[in-house]
Design an enzyme around this catalytic site. Structure first.
Site, PDB file in Angstrom:
ATOM      1  N   TYR A 145     -23.001  -3.904 -12.394  1.00 52.44           N
ATOM      2  CA  TYR A 145     -24.178  -3.798 -11.725  1.00 52.44           C
ATOM      3  C   TYR A 145     -23.693  -3.949 -10.140  1.00 52.44           C
ATOM      4  O   TYR A 145     -24.365  -2.997  -9.131  1.00 52.44           O
ATOM      5  CB  TYR A 145     -24.867  -4.894 -12.074  1.00 52.44           C
ATOM      6  CG  TYR A 145     -26.149  -5.258 -11.225  1.00 52.44           C
ATOM      7  CD1 TYR A 145     -27.536  -4.575 -11.454  1.00 52.44           C
ATOM      8  CD2 TYR A 145     -26.098  -6.022 -10.012  1.00 52.44           C
ATOM      9  CE1 TYR A 145     -28.541  -4.883 -10.718  1.00 52.44           C
ATOM     10  CE2 TYR A 145     -27.276  -6.259  -9.414  1.00 52.44           C
ATOM     11  CZ  TYR A 145     -28.261  -5.775  -9.637  1.00 52.44           C
ATOM     12  OH  TYR A 145     -29.507  -5.985  -8.825  1.00 52.44           O
TER      13      TYR A 145
ATOM     14  N   LYS B  51     -24.469  -1.095  -6.884  1.00 53.82           N
ATOM     15  CA  LYS B  51     -25.611  -1.714  -5.471  1.00 53.82           C
ATOM     16  C   LYS B  51     -24.696  -1.402  -4.144  1.00 53.82           C
ATOM     17  O   LYS B  51     -25.214  -1.157  -3.509  1.00 53.82           O
ATOM     18  CB  LYS B  51     -25.925  -2.978  -5.841  1.00 53.82           C
ATOM     19  CG  LYS B  51     -26.901  -3.310  -7.148  1.00 53.82           C
ATOM     20  CD  LYS B  51     -28.050  -2.308  -6.886  1.00 53.82           C
ATOM     21  CE  LYS B  51     -28.915  -2.472  -7.759  1.00 53.82           C
ATOM     22  NZ  LYS B  51     -30.195  -1.394  -7.867  1.00 53.82           N
TER      23      LYS B  51
ATOM     24  N   SER C 284     -31.361  -1.780  -3.247  1.00 53.16           N
ATOM     25  CA  SER C 284     -30.138  -2.438  -3.723  1.00 53.16           C
ATOM     26  C   SER C 284     -30.130  -3.821  -4.024  1.00 53.16           C
ATOM     27  O   SER C 284     -31.131  -4.193  -4.799  1.00 53.16           O
ATOM     28  CB  SER C 284     -29.180  -2.061  -2.335  1.00 53.16           C
ATOM     29  OG  SER C 284     -27.746  -2.512  -2.540  1.00 53.16           O
TER      30      SER C 284
END
Length: 445
Positions: free
Chosen positions: A249, A253, A226
């Site tokens: 993005y 995560k 992550s």
């Protein structure tokens, strides 16, 4: 691609697969795995490091870099213990495979090949991914750095991302029975590269991760990578692929954190059992349910956001200054950034279980002290804290968006995580059916 006769299968092998291993953090994970395996594991064990890249040329170059690193380690040991170099070299084996996480069929092909040629897997480190950023908001970046340097370069909010990037079509236009076109919905590019491709990879490789006798007192480990930028505000459960959001993005995560941490909860157990389904072997070959862990590398220099050479040097300087200002989340180099992932892969299962029993399930990060000495630290997750326990002691390295955990926050986190599992299993089933209908899907058996 390796031929079956070239595939290493040493007796008492420890098998680790690393995605995106050709550069950056992935390469750092590979070199650190070699170092720590040789230092901590008994001489009777051998490491089989399976690296994936998008083409054979990159794979060949990666294996060469890893071999050179191994030779350097051996030369260093040989100076103090003559004859040891040959022993160490025999304990590390390399295997390269091709994987394009933006192609679901590529994921299926690799997994079928691994299931046919690999006796087991001890750890799968899901590292590969893309940023999806296109530029920086320069005025905001300058202001943030001048007014709050440490937070600005640890939890940045000035990156600009493309909106609506879609992965390439998964189904050829002429597929389907009788040449009938099979319709496919959009698949978010950042979502697919960072999470969905790895999600399918973990599902298909679960039988290999499960091949651990209970007497071994260990489990296969699915380690998702992550980020510190897994912001709660970047994620929308109704746009789980991040197609409409401005931070795909960060959204991917956050999804990684939610699914990994809630994978141990009773509310998600039926879904996780389905995801990690594996054939139960006879008593003489018992299997053990794999376990999902989540980690992050802190802030280190990689090519996920390419910068001109001058800015690259300035970025490294900014990371070191942040560390000197008290940040623990700036390993800076990829080898130090790989600390948490490699520790999760190699740590004794009893140690991991004891820590989670004592402090709760959490997110493990690569940290350093002022001098750059690396260590693994728990990381606060918005809505979960450090271990999902209300009233837990506060730790260093908090996000500026963090707030003290409440029972309501935890309940909301668990429910969002459960909904993520429902949605991901739905997407997995739909895409498997779609690929099968088009005649391009790869059956695992």
């Amino acid at each position: 691609m390796s031929l079956p006769e070239d595939i290493p299968q040493p007796e008492n092998g420890f098998y680790v697969l690393v995605t995106g291993a050709n550069s950056g953090l992935g390469l750092g994970i590979g070199t650190r795995l070699i170092d720590e395996f040789l230092q901590t594991r008994p001489q009777s064990e051998s490491l089989v490091l399976i690296i994936t890249t998008r083409d054979k040329r990159k794979g060949d170059a990666t294996v060469q870099k890893l071999r050179e690193h191994l030779q350097k380690v051996c030369r260093r040991v040989e100076r103090s213990v003559p004859g040891m170099a040959m022993v160490l070299q025999r304990r590390v084996h390399f295997r390269q495979e091709i994987l394009d996480l933006l192609s679901l069929v590529s994921v299926q092909r690799l997994c079928k090949r691994l299931r046919q040629t690999t006796p087991k897997l001890d750890a799968v480190i899901c590292n590969a991914g893309i940023g999806g950023w296109t530029d920086l908001n320069w005025p905001l970046a300058v202001w943030k750095i001048l007014t709050d340097w440490k937070s600005a370069v640890t939890f940045p909010t000035f990156k600009l991302s493309a909106v609506g990037w879609r992965a390439k079509p998964q189904i050829p236009s002429s597929s389907g029975e009788g040449g009938k076109k099979v319709e496919e919905p959009p698949l978010g590019e950042v979502f697919c590269a960072n999470f969905f491709g790895h999600y399918l990879l973990g599902h298909y490789l679960a039988p290999l991760l499960a091949r651990h006798d209970e007497r071994e007192q260990t489990r296969g480990r699915l380690i998702w990578v992550s980020s510190l930028e897994a912001y709660e505000h970047a994620f929308d459960i109704n746009d789980i692929q991040g197609l409409a959001g401005k931070q795909p993005y960060e959204s991917s995560k956050r999804l990684t954190d939610l699914t990994a941490i809630t994978s141990r909860l009773p509310s998600t157990s039926p879904l996780v059992d389905k995801y990690l389904a594996y054939p139960k072997e006879p008593p003489e070959h018992t299997t053990t349910k794999p376990r999902i862990y989540v980690s992050h590398p802190g802030v280190c220099g990689t090519a996920i956001f390419p910068l001109p050479l001058v800015l690259d040097y300035l970025w490294f300087m900014a990371m070191f200054i942040a560390r000197w200002l008290g940040s623990q989340w700036h390993p800076a180099t990829v080898e130090k950034g790989a600390c948490a992932m490699v520790w999760l892969a190699l740590a004794q299962q009893s140690s991991l279980d004891a820590m989670e029993e004592r402090e709760g399930v959490g997110k493990w990060g690569s940290a350093t002290d002022w001098w750059g000495r690396e260590r693994v630290e728990r990381t606060e997750v918005e809505g979960w804290g450090w271990g999902g326990r209300v009233g837990e002691a506060k730790r260093k390295g908090r996000s500026p968006y963090a707030r003290d955990l409440t029972a309501a926050d935890r309940e909301a986190f668990e429910e969002t995580g459960r909904r993520c599992w429902v949605e991901m299993e739905r997407l997995r089933g739909e895409w498997e059916g779609r690929l099968e209908e088009a005649g391009v899907g790869v059956a695992m058996e």
